[in-house]
Design an enzyme around this catalytic site. Sequence first.
Site, short mmCIF file in Angstrom:
data_model
loop_
_atom_site.label_atom_id
_atom_site.label_comp_id
_atom_site.label_asym_id
_atom_site.label_seq_id
_atom_site.Cartn_x
_atom_site.Cartn_y
_atom_site.Cartn_z
CG LEU A 18 24.67 1.60 -13.81
CD1 LEU A 18 25.47 2.55 -13.27
CD2 LEU A 18 23.31 1.26 -13.17
CE LYS A 42 30.89 -7.15 -22.11
NZ LYS A 42 31.68 -6.91 -20.84
CG ASP A 64 40.25 2.31 -25.13
OD1 ASP A 64 39.73 2.53 -23.95
OD2 ASP A 64 41.22 1.62 -25.17
CG ASN A 91 26.92 4.28 -17.96
OD1 ASN A 91 26.42 4.18 -16.98
ND2 ASN A 91 27.49 3.28 -18.62
CB SER A 137 28.76 11.67 -10.35
OG SER A 137 29.74 11.76 -9.45
CE1 TYR A 164 34.66 4.88 -9.48
CE2 TYR A 164 33.65 5.23 -7.37
CZ TYR A 164 33.40 4.68 -8.68
OH TYR A 164 32.12 4.92 -9.28
CE LYS A 168 32.84 8.16 -11.58
NZ LYS A 168 31.93 7.75 -12.78
#
Length: 295
Positions: A18, A42, A64, A91, A137, A164, A168
């Site tokens: 995303l 990366k 980080d 994000n 979220s 998790y 969120k």
Amino acid sequence: MTDLTGRRALVTGATSGLGYETAKALLQYGAEVLVAARNPQKTAQTVQDLKQATGREPVSVELDLADLSSVEAAATHVTNTYDTLDILVNNAGVMATPYRQTVDGFELQVGTNHLGHFALTGRLMPLLQGGRVVTVSSFMHKSARGITKADLKAESGYAKWPQYSKSKLANLLFMFELGRRVPAVLSVGAHPGYASTHLQAAGPELAGAKLMAKVWGGLNLFAQSAAAGAQPTLYAATAPDLRSGTYVGPSLFELRGAPKVVQATQLAQDPTLAEQLWAWSVEATGVDPALSVRS
């Protein structure tokens, strides 16, 4: 989306999924884009990939979110380099990981998904007046039954999926409270529905569960693309006439489809719980976004 020439955006977790698609679209529409991620190699490759895909080169920022000193260093670099930031897209995230702690001793999912972004937003606040903060979220916030101060470390009774969901939920509590406390910033939220990214397999891979990682990879065949999953975030980041507290998700059962305004749970909109989480987050990070507003 309209022409974004002259606007500057920072996207966390932009090296894949995303975040990559969000950064790509913002570049295509003319924005100056900072891509923030933890792996320098990366990130450098992502810069080249985005340049090849769009003809425009983003700027890399090493970040980080599971290390508050890295968050501080990244924010200091950005604030020393730029005078404004029009769009911040919170994000990046981790999902359903085995129990791990961040560098600062917080549970990895809440520490990365919420506390890292809370601190980053606060430290970038001097650049964000008149700008927009998009907090990503998940529909998984709906399964959270609450969040406590103890959940920041989750040192007992850890369960990866409930944790998790709590992370969120924390994202949305923060989104709503930021809008209440800092009216100079447009604070909005988004979720991608069920999108095909590496996020679902990352937790099993971290746990060494190769078979489960393959299962998640197979389930992605039923998901919408990462580009489609980024559409709610892009709508939240660029659509005119949005108000703080707007939450955007996919239109078809909130799993896929064009973006539309959706509803968070009543718990996610609870101002008392949001105030408590804000206080716990300030204590944990040493940063208060509401006190970081440029005078």
